[in-house]
Scaffold this motif. Structure first.
Motif, PDB file in Angstrom:
ATOM      1  N   CYS A  51       0.879  -1.306  -0.058  1.00  0.00           N
ATOM      2  CA  CYS A  51      -0.166   0.115   0.084  1.00  0.00           C
ATOM      3  C   CYS A  51       0.827   1.301  -0.033  1.00  0.00           C
ATOM      4  CB  CYS A  51      -0.871   0.031   1.166  1.00  0.00           C
ATOM      5  SG  CYS A  51      -1.969   1.509   1.529  1.00  0.00           S
ATOM      6  N   ASP A  52       0.749   2.131  -0.928  1.00  0.00           N
ATOM      7  CA  ASP A  52       1.657   3.230  -1.242  1.00  0.00           C
ATOM      8  C   ASP A  52       0.910   4.590  -0.587  1.00  0.00           C
ATOM      9  OD1 ASP A  52      -0.421   3.252  -3.078  1.00  0.00           O
ATOM     10  OD2 ASP A  52       1.242   3.816  -4.901  1.00  0.00           O
ATOM     11  N   VAL A  53      -0.224   4.482   0.107  1.00  0.00           N
ATOM     12  CA  VAL A  53      -1.119   5.453   0.849  1.00  0.00           C
ATOM     13  C   VAL A  53       0.084   6.339   1.847  1.00  0.00           C
ATOM     14  CG1 VAL A  53      -3.075   6.233   2.022  1.00  0.00           C
ATOM     15  CG2 VAL A  53      -3.179   4.557   0.284  1.00  0.00           C
ATOM     16  N   ASP A  54       0.058   7.524   1.590  1.00  0.00           N
ATOM     17  CA  ASP A  54       0.629   8.467   2.692  1.00  0.00           C
ATOM     18  C   ASP A  54      -0.209   9.852   2.695  1.00  0.00           C
ATOM     19  OD1 ASP A  54       2.902   9.174   4.350  1.00  0.00           O
ATOM     20  OD2 ASP A  54       3.139  10.735   2.650  1.00  0.00           O
ATOM     21  N   PRO A  55      -0.392  10.009   4.069  1.00  0.00           N
ATOM     22  CA  PRO A  55      -0.034   9.473   5.349  1.00  0.00           C
ATOM     23  C   PRO A  55      -1.143   8.440   5.626  1.00  0.00           C
ATOM     24  CG  PRO A  55      -1.233  11.383   5.900  1.00  0.00           C
ATOM     25  CD  PRO A  55      -1.178  11.511   4.272  1.00  0.00           C
ATOM     26  N   ILE A  56      -0.636   7.590   6.618  1.00  0.00           N
ATOM     27  CA  ILE A  56      -1.499   6.268   6.838  1.00  0.00           C
ATOM     28  C   ILE A  56      -1.860   6.927   8.453  1.00  0.00           C
ATOM     29  CG2 ILE A  56      -1.291   3.910   7.704  1.00  0.00           C
ATOM     30  CD1 ILE A  56       0.452   3.474   5.435  1.00  0.00           C
ATOM     31  N   GLY A  57      -3.363   6.704   8.685  1.00  0.00           N
ATOM     32  CA  GLY A  57      -3.921   6.827  10.146  1.00  0.00           C
ATOM     33  C   GLY A  57      -3.714   5.808  10.937  1.00  0.00           C
ATOM     34  N   LYS A  58      -3.587   6.208  12.125  1.00  0.00           N
ATOM     35  CA  LYS A  58      -3.299   5.217  13.390  1.00  0.00           C
ATOM     36  C   LYS A  58      -4.859   4.745  13.916  1.00  0.00           C
ATOM     37  CE  LYS A  58       0.874   7.309  14.858  1.00  0.00           C
ATOM     38  NZ  LYS A  58       1.678   7.987  15.765  1.00  0.00           N
ATOM     39  N   PHE A  59      -4.737   3.507  14.188  1.00  0.00           N
ATOM     40  CA  PHE A  59      -6.130   3.009  14.752  1.00  0.00           C
ATOM     41  C   PHE A  59      -5.448   2.036  16.064  1.00  0.00           C
ATOM     42  CE2 PHE A  59      -4.748   0.547  11.406  1.00  0.00           C
ATOM     43  CZ  PHE A  59      -4.858  -0.848  11.867  1.00  0.00           C
ATOM     44  N   THR A  60      -6.415   1.888  17.036  1.00  0.00           N
ATOM     45  CA  THR A  60      -6.132   0.921  18.143  1.00  0.00           C
ATOM     46  C   THR A  60      -6.729  -0.612  17.770  1.00  0.00           C
ATOM     47  OG1 THR A  60      -8.305   1.463  19.354  1.00  0.00           O
ATOM     48  CG2 THR A  60      -6.158   2.575  19.762  1.00  0.00           C
ATOM     49  N   ALA A  61      -7.647  -0.706  17.077  1.00  0.00           N
ATOM     50  CA  ALA A  61      -8.183  -2.261  17.037  1.00  0.00           C
ATOM     51  C   ALA A  61      -9.114  -2.338  15.565  1.00  0.00           C
ATOM     52  CB  ALA A  61      -9.096  -2.521  17.974  1.00  0.00           C
ATOM     53  N   LEU A  62      -8.880  -3.246  14.981  1.00  0.00           N
ATOM     54  CA  LEU A  62      -9.658  -3.796  13.667  1.00  0.00           C
ATOM     55  C   LEU A  62     -10.101  -5.050  13.808  1.00  0.00           C
ATOM     56  CD1 LEU A  62     -10.128  -3.456  10.547  1.00  0.00           C
ATOM     57  CD2 LEU A  62      -7.946  -4.408   9.983  1.00  0.00           C
ATOM     58  N   SER A  63     -11.373  -5.211  13.576  1.00  0.00           N
ATOM     59  CA  SER A  63     -12.129  -6.549  13.916  1.00  0.00           C
ATOM     60  C   SER A  63     -13.209  -6.462  12.610  1.00  0.00           C
ATOM     61  CB  SER A  63     -12.835  -6.510  14.923  1.00  0.00           C
ATOM     62  OG  SER A  63     -13.927  -5.360  15.176  1.00  0.00           O
ATOM     63  N   GLY A  64     -13.391  -7.895  12.269  1.00  0.00           N
ATOM     64  CA  GLY A  64     -14.352  -8.395  11.027  1.00  0.00           C
ATOM     65  C   GLY A  64     -13.641  -8.410   9.843  1.00  0.00           C
ATOM     66  N   ALA A  65     -12.303  -8.294   9.847  1.00  0.00           N
ATOM     67  CA  ALA A  65     -11.779  -8.252   8.340  1.00  0.00           C
ATOM     68  C   ALA A  65     -11.832  -9.848   7.932  1.00  0.00           C
ATOM     69  CB  ALA A  65     -10.469  -8.182   8.725  1.00  0.00           C
TER      70      ALA A  65
END
Length: 846
Positions: A583-597
């Motif tokens: 993934c060449d996206v910039d900037p990349i956001g931060k997150f604390t949790a990802l579920s359901g993927a």
């Protein structure tokens, strides 16, 4: 004449149309995709307007300008100079909001004229003085005060002899210096010496002293720097044309605009080359030398009002920057205010334009790559609107693109002011707001491609009903009534929504719910979706959000509310990381949790950016149609007789049957020496791309060049009995590109066509993976009828198990969504919150 006259226009698919366009009016050109709108607006009006403007230049000047061919038309009369605004634009990594709006240029000029530099080492003020500055200071001495104008010189017997030959016979020893002494230019008396003589003496001192001058005046001996000469105490004041720190004995470059330009070698930080960032072990880091400001040490040390650097002003929100300029105007001296009056006036106009367009929450340092599409669109449009020309022709390509209806109203008001200033403004638009507000509407059609290119109607909006996409307006409905597709009030202002009839699965329904009080940034996690927690980027601050799967989910809200930050810069990179996709996206956001993927197998992000392939890329190559078509031609009788293989029918292979003159491009570039190079149809193959013996092979009476010229609809019928080809061609028809010729270069496609072609490519692959499609404004550049076709395509994707999340503002599209997430309530710091979520099905099902 009061009209622009066009007769017999035959550019691209235009069928010899005749038009009379009123001057000084706002004109909207609308119609389905591929109807010929851009061909009329840009390839005819803009091209001819520019060509005529360039023809007014002398031949010596024209040699440096791009050559523009005359559009294919019988007559084009009374055409003003044309200024075009195309929606497509690319930006380099150094571009900022300030550079693309030219606001940064004015800010740099302001610092060059009013800035006060400090030594980057010791913070001693560095003041470059002009002869006028010194003379004004000498005028403040008490009448009768004696003073001496001198300049420093290297101490040597030869130097003394040289100065005496020039008429300078008096010298003054400097007790603190063994290498220099002072050469006296003149001895004067305050209040009794003509000002012209004083100025001449100072200029002489600067001239002979290499930009340095020393003034000595009578002193009572209490000053810090004094010397005794001829029995008197004299106070010394050293001046310089250059910025010199006496304490550090370092000379700095003079204040000029390039000193504050991070794109210039003079102003850019040497370590990061003006990028503000350097490569770390795992990610990009702020440059430790310039702290991300991109500037050299001297550029960072210059201040306005004794406190504010240009780096600081670039970080201010535009609203705050406007307030600072107001303070600056009242704080500077009248003489300085006169010096920068034009700069301040132009800067105020440009900032006011940006504020009027709703961009007050942005800063000049923001990269356009990190802006939402609507913000980028308005930022570029601000540069056009700030030109303040009159009697010109402005042609704007979908100025409503990427805009929420509330933002579109601001843009429309600014465009209306541009027209009222005496200009003719033509907008290529599908937005009902713009079409209904125009003084005259031209609709092209009736179809796309070969079925378009005709004038369907030319009237004022009040004289005929406008298409609403899914049915006409009912009697008595106003253009912005609650039932009109143009009117989509914020979800937060709606009544609690009814539960959707759709569900992700029978066990875990994903239903809407009203927001509880005080729940501005959270959305309750619901099974059957993908959830992100603690999202932080730009104006998103620890945001929790859940997206339903196996539905069409739309993320909407005013431009700048955080939609792109959430979807493109956080959700997409998070899922790419989950599936091990680059993934060449910039900037990349931060997150604390990802579920359901785990409920999906892959993620695909589709936007309307140009297709970055070679000039030979087209629908036939992207959908892998050309390989099968070449095999079919290789099986024809003519091919077998001449022993032609499938490779011979490729215009890409150098050893194939492509035309040797144009190398399979169908056009050649002619070197015009002192004029711009000219691109013309290849005289050898006449644009067919192939050699003559290759064209002799016929499939059902058509050569391969003629097959590539077929539209997708025509090719679908032509290749009956070829299920693989028809399946891929059907993907083009399903996304509304049935009119597109198979061989049309991808570089000539509009934004909407690019996005739909990418989607068609994915549909043709027949992937069995459960895919989450993330889309950035799929309705960009689309007519209401095209949107209906696209929605039907999306429904079929959902029915076979895929999921879609789209950033969108078009009311027709939002009303057809299964689930809507609205961010807001405002832009920038006023946004970044989930205002409301829910389904619109309980109100109206399209």
């Amino acid at each position: 004449m009061s009209h622009i006259e066009l007769r017999g226009v035959r550019v691209h698919n235009l069928k010899g149309i005749d038009l009379r366009l009123p001057l000084g009016k706002l004109i909207a050109i609308t119609g389905v995709s591929g109807a010929g709108k851009s061909s009329l607006a840009f390839d005819t009006l803009v091209a001819e307007g520019r060509r005529r403007y360039i023809e007014t230049f002398a031949p010596s000047a024209r040699q440096f300008l791009e050559r523009i061919e005359r559009p294919d038309a019988d007559a084009l009369e009374n055409l003003p100079p044309a200024i075009a605004f195309r929606a497509e634009a690319t930006f380099d990594q150094r571009a900022t909001l300030g550079t693309i709006t030219e606001t940064d240029d004015l800010l740099r000029m302001l610092f060059a004229r009013l800035g006060r530099a400090l030594c980057p080492r010791c913070e001693t003020p560095l003041i470059a003085r002009t002869p006028d500055d010194i003379c004004r200071e000498l005028q403040t001495l008490l009448d009768g005060t004696k003073f001496i104008v001198a300049f420093p010189s290297a101490k040597s017997d030869d130097a003394i002899a040289n100065w005496r030959q020039l008429g300078f016979v008096r010298t003054i020893e400097l007790p603190e210096s063994k290498s220099e002494f002072l050469i006296v230019v003149d001895r004067l008396v305050a209040g009794r010496t003509d000002a012209a003589r004083v100025l001449e003496s100072v200029e002489q001192a600067y001239s002979h002293g290499d930009g340095r001058c020393v003034v000595l005046d009578e002193s009572d001996g209490q000053d810090a720097r004094t010397l005794e000469w001829e029995g008197r105490n004299w106070r010394l004041a050293s001046h310089s044309r250059r910025l010199i720190c006496g304490a550090c004995d370092v000379e700095f470059p003079p204040l000029e605009p390039d000193l504050f330009n991070f794109e210039s070698s003079l102003g850019a930080c040497a370590r990061c080359s003006g990028l503000g960032r350097i490569k770390g072990s795992a990610a990009l880091l702020d440059c430790p030398d310039c702290s991300g400001s991109r500037l050299s040490a001297v550029g960072r040390s210059v201040r306005l009002l004794g406190r504010t650097t240009i780096a600081r002003l670039r970080e201010l929100r535009l609203l705050e920057l406007t307030e600072f300029l107001d303070e600056l105007i009242t704080a500077v001296e009248p003489t300085e205010r006169t010096l920068v009056a034009n700069v301040l006036s132009e800067l105020s106009v440009r900032l006011r334009t940006l504020l009027d367009l709703g961009l007050g929450h942005l800063s000049l340092s923001r990269s356009p790559r990190n802006l939402s599409r609507g913000e980028r669109q308005r930022a570029r449009l601000a540069g056009v609107l700030a030109m303040r020309l009159d009697n010109a022709l402005y042609v704007l390509d979908e100025p409503s693109g990427g805009l929420h209806p509330l933002d579109a109203e601001r843009v429309l008001a600014a465009i209306r002011r541009l027209q009222e200033a005496g200009n003719t403004v033509i907008v290529v638009e599908h937005s009902q707001l713009f079409v209904e507000s125009a003084d005259e509407v031209i609709e092209l059609g009736p179809g796309a491609g070969r079925e378009g290119g005709r004038i369907v109607s030319q009237r004022t909006p009040t004289t005929f009903p406008l298409p609403l996409g899914e049915g006409d307006r009912r009697p008595g409905e106003g253009p912005h009534s609650l039932d009109s597709p143009m009117h989509v009030e914020p979800l937060s202002e709606r009544k609690p929504l009814e539960r959707s009839t759709r569900a992700i699965n029978s066990d875990q329904p994903f239903g809407p719910r009203p927001l509880s009080e005080g729940e501005g940034t959270k959305q309750r996690r619901t099974p059957g979706g993908i959830s992100l927690e603690g999202v932080t980027l730009h104006n998103l601050n620890r945001l929790d959000v859940t997206f339903p799967l196996h539905q069409l989910c739309v993320v909407t809200g005013v431009s700048g509310s955080g939609k792109s930050s959430l979807i493109e810069h956080t959700l997409f990179p998070a899922l790419c990381q989950r599936f091990g996709i680059a993934c060449d996206v910039d900037p990349i956001g931060k997150f604390t949790a990802l579920s359901g993927a785990e409920q999906i197998d892959e993620v695909v992000f589709l936007d309307s950016s140009p297709i970055r392939r070679s000039a030979r890329a087209n629908a036939a190559t992207m959908l892998h149609l050309l390989g099968e078509i070449r095999c079919l031609f290789a099986q024809t009788t003519e091919a077998k007789v001449k022993n032609l293989s499938a490779r011979q029918f490729s215009f890409n292979a150098s050893e194939g049957g492509r035309c040797p003159r144009c190398r399979g491009l169908g056009a050649v570039e002619i070197d015009m020496q002192f004029l711009a190079n000219l691109t013309v149809v290849c005289p050898e193959c006449q644009g067919t791309r192939f050699q003559r013996d290759i064209l002799d092979a016929k499939l059902r009476g058509l050569s391969i060049a003629e097959v590539l010229n077929l539209s997708a609809d025509e090719a679908f019928s032509f290749f009956r009995g070829q299920p693989q080809l028809q399946r891929r061609l059907k993907s083009l028809k399903d996304v509304g590109l049935g009119y597109l010729p198979l061989g049309q270069s991808a570089s000539t496609l509009s934004r909407g066509e690019c996005q739909r072609l990418k989607l068609a490519t994915l549909l043709a692959s027949r992937s069995r993976k459960r895919t989450l499609f993330l889309m950035d404004e799929p309705c960009i550049g689309l007519h209401a009828r095209d949107i209906a076709v696209l929605l039907e395509c999306f429904r079929r994707l959902i029915e076979v198990g895929h999921s879609l999340i789209a950033i969108e503002h078009r009311p027709e599209f939002i009303r057809a969504a299964d689930w809507v997430i609205e961010l807001g309530p405002g832009a920038g710091d006023a946004g970044g919150k989930i205002v409301a979520t829910g389904s619109l099905l309980g109100e109206r099902q399209l």
